[in-house]
Design an enzyme around this catalytic site. Structure first.
Site, PDB file in Angstrom:
ATOM      1  N   HIS A  87       0.837  -1.202   0.000  1.00  0.00           N
ATOM      2  CA  HIS A  87       0.000   0.000   0.000  1.00  0.00           C
ATOM      3  C   HIS A  87       0.871   1.251   0.000  1.00  0.00           C
ATOM      4  CE1 HIS A  87      -3.419   2.580   0.571  1.00  0.00           C
ATOM      5  NE2 HIS A  87      -2.855   3.124   1.636  1.00  0.00           N
ATOM      6  N   SER A  88       0.568   2.178  -0.911  1.00  0.00           N
ATOM      7  CA  SER A  88       1.263   3.458  -1.026  1.00  0.00           C
ATOM      8  C   SER A  88       2.763   3.213  -1.222  1.00  0.00           C
ATOM      9  CB  SER A  88       0.955   4.312   0.212  1.00  0.00           C
ATOM     10  OG  SER A  88       1.227   5.660  -0.019  1.00  0.00           O
ATOM     11  N   MET A  89       3.619   3.667  -0.325  1.00  0.00           N
ATOM     12  CA  MET A  89       5.048   3.384  -0.463  1.00  0.00           C
ATOM     13  C   MET A  89       5.290   1.888  -0.632  1.00  0.00           C
ATOM     14  SD  MET A  89       8.164   4.065   2.283  1.00  0.00           S
ATOM     15  CE  MET A  89       7.778   2.676   3.356  1.00  0.00           C
ATOM     16  N   ALA A  91       3.604  -0.254  -2.169  1.00  0.00           N
ATOM     17  CA  ALA A  91       3.331  -0.737  -3.522  1.00  0.00           C
ATOM     18  C   ALA A  91       4.577  -0.640  -4.398  1.00  0.00           C
ATOM     19  CB  ALA A  91       2.186   0.060  -4.149  1.00  0.00           C
ATOM     20  N   SER A 114      -1.545  -0.991  -4.176  1.00  0.00           N
ATOM     21  CA  SER A 114      -2.690  -0.299  -3.575  1.00  0.00           C
ATOM     22  C   SER A 114      -2.365   1.163  -3.275  1.00  0.00           C
ATOM     23  CB  SER A 114      -3.078  -1.022  -2.278  1.00  0.00           C
ATOM     24  OG  SER A 114      -3.952  -0.256  -1.486  1.00  0.00           O
TER      25      SER A 114
END
Length: 244
Positions: A87-89, A91, A114
Site C-alpha cells: 500500500h502506497s510506499m 506498492a 494499492s
C-alpha cells in the site's frame, strides 16, 4: 530481528501473501488480515526497521536497498507460491521486490499495488523535507493517523523520525525501466484518494508485460481500512484461492 510478522502461521496454506506497509506504517496494519484471508493463505507482514519492535534497528534510506533486504529475507519463505501486496510506499517496494525475485528465478504469482502512483510517475512532492508540523499535517490529510495522538510531544519524538525517513526514501526513488515485470499486476485505489486517481493508477500497466487490472473501491487514501473485506475478497478471487 526478523523482517516478517505472521499473525497466524499456517504451515499447510497453499500460498503466502507478503504485505508491505505504507510510509510510516508497520506490520500491525495487516494484523487483522490473517483471519479474514482464510486457511489457504498465510499472511506475512513486512516490518520495516526503525519502528515498533524494530525501533532499535537502523533506518534504511534507499528504496532499492530496502527492497533487496526484503527480497533476501523472503528466500526461506518461497517454498510455496507467493503474492505481494503493497500500500502506497509499500506498492513501489513490492514492485521492486518482485523484480528482484524474478531475476532470482523465484517470481511471485501476483503483485497488488494499492493506493499508489506507478513507479515511473512519482510526482514532485517533498513531504520528507517539511518541518514536524508539516509532516503531521500531511499524515492527517491522508487519513491514516490520529491527529490527537500526534499532538503528544513524546509520541512525535518516537514516530516522526521513521515517518520522515519513509517519505524521504520514497520521494528520492527514481524508477529504472528495466527489467520489466512479467508478473500480473492489479492496482487498487479508493475513488476519493487525493494522491492517485484512476488515470494515474492505470499507469501501473506500464510496469509489467503481464496481465493488468484496475479496481476502484469507495474511500480515500486509506480506503482499505474501511474496505478490508472487499480488498481481501479481491485478492483471494485474483489468486484463485478459496475464502473458507
Amino acid at each position: 530481528m526478523t523482517w516478517f510478522r505472521c499473525p497466524e502461521p499456517r504451515p499447510w496454506a497453499s500460498m503466502r501473501l507478503f504485505c508491505l506497509p505504507h510510509a510510516g506504517g508497520s506490520a500491525v496494519f495487516y494484523r487483522s488480515w490473517a483471519k479474514e484471508a482464510g486457511p489457504a493463505v498465510e499472511v506475512q507482514a513486512v516490518q520495516y526497521p526503525g519502528r515498533a519492535d524494530r525501533m532499535a534497528d537502523a533506518f534504511v534510506t534507499d528504496a532499492r536497498q530496502l527492497a533487496r533486504l526484503i527480497a533476501g529475507a523472503m528466500a526461506p519463505l518461497t517454498d510455496r507460491p507467493a503474492a505481494l501486496f503493497g500500500h502506497s510506499m509499500g506498492a513501489v517496494l513490492a514492485y521492486e521486490v518482485a523484480r528482484l525475485l524474478e531475476e532470482r528465478g523465484a517470481a511471485p504469482v501476483h503483485v497488488f499495488a494499492s493506493g499508489a502512483r506507478p513507479p515511473d510517475d512519482r510526482g514532485d512532492e517533498r513531504v520528507g523535507d517539511r518541518d514536524d508540523d508539516g509532516l503531521v499535517a500531511e499524515l492527517v490529510s491522508l487519513g491514516g493517523t490520529d491527529a490527537e495522538l500526534l499532538a503528544e510531544p513524546e509520541l512525535r519524538e518516537l514516530v516522526l523520525p521513521y515517518v520522515r525517513n519513509d517519505f524521504t526514501l520514497i520521494e528520492r526513488y527514481a524508477h529504472r525501466p528495466e527489467p520489466a515485470l512479467t508478473v500480473p499486476v492489479t492496482a487498487i485505489i479508493g475513488d476519493a484518494d487525493p494522491h492517485v486517481d484512476r488515470e494515474r493508477a492505470r499507469g501501473w500497466e506500464r510496469a509489467t508485460r503481464g496481465r493488468f487490472a484496475l479496481r476502484v473501491l469507495p474511500g480515500g487514501h486509506f480506503y482499505l481500512a474501511e474496505q478490508q473485506s472487499a480488498v481481501i475478497a479481491e485478492v483471494l478471487r485474483t489468486l484463485e484461492v478459496p475464502a473458507l
